[in-house]
Design a protein around this motif. Structure first.
Motif, mmCIF file in Angstrom:
data_model
loop_
_atom_site.group_PDB
_atom_site.id
_atom_site.type_symbol
_atom_site.label_atom_id
_atom_site.label_comp_id
_atom_site.label_asym_id
_atom_site.label_seq_id
_atom_site.Cartn_x
_atom_site.Cartn_y
_atom_site.Cartn_z
ATOM 1 N N THR A 93 61.229 -27.278 -0.012
ATOM 2 C CA THR A 93 62.405 -26.663 0.599
ATOM 3 C C THR A 93 63.312 -26.217 -0.541
ATOM 4 O OG1 THR A 93 62.260 -28.082 2.546
ATOM 5 C CG2 THR A 93 64.364 -26.974 2.139
ATOM 6 N N GLY A 118 68.938 -24.672 3.197
ATOM 7 C CA GLY A 118 67.558 -24.772 2.726
ATOM 8 C C GLY A 118 66.623 -23.824 3.454
ATOM 9 N N GLN A 120 62.237 -23.091 3.716
ATOM 10 C CA GLN A 120 60.946 -23.658 3.380
ATOM 11 C C GLN A 120 60.034 -22.614 2.741
ATOM 12 O OE1 GLN A 120 59.869 -26.864 3.622
ATOM 13 N NE2 GLN A 120 57.909 -26.242 2.712
#
Length: 125
Positions: A93, A118, A120
């Motif tokens: 992340t 964040g 991914q």
């Protein structure tokens, strides 16, 4: 109110490329530090790259040197991370962060006072 919003994450095969973006709002300073960190499952969060928005000075972790490029569009107040030659170990992340309290960049997480939510990145072999 400062907000950092990341985008651009996704899944890619090893050797591929992705570009992450971090749109910053509410920051009134012209010179501050922005950075990308990442955290893989079961591992501590680590710095990937930093960039001083005033001097354009950059720093890269050894693990990404030559493969990743950090840049900043002052007009759009957006931070980018161009990732190339991606490896499975880049899976994590990725977080955007800003340190508006210093004129120079540090790699210490504690120095950064604003964080994004964040995004991914998954790299398959």
């Amino acid at each position: 109110q400062v907000q950092l919003v990341e985008s651009g994450g996704g899944s890619v095969q090893a050797g591929g490329s992705l570009r992450l973006a971090c749109a910053a709002s509410g920051i009134t300073y012209s010179r501050y530090c922005m950075a990308w960190f990442r955290q893989a499952p079961g591992k501590e969060r680590e710095v990937v790259a930093t960039r001083n928005t005033g001097t354009a000075t950059t720093y890269y972790a050894d693990s990404v040197k030559g493969r990743f490029t950090i840049s900043h569009d002052n007009a759009k107040n957006t931070l980018y991370l161009q990732m190339s030659s991606l490896k499975p170990e880049d899976t994590a992340t990725y977080y955007c962060a800003a340190d508006t309290r210093s004129w120079y960049c540090s790699t210490l997480q504690s120095r950064f006072n604003y964080w994004g939510q964040g995004t991914q990145v998954t790299v398959s072999s």
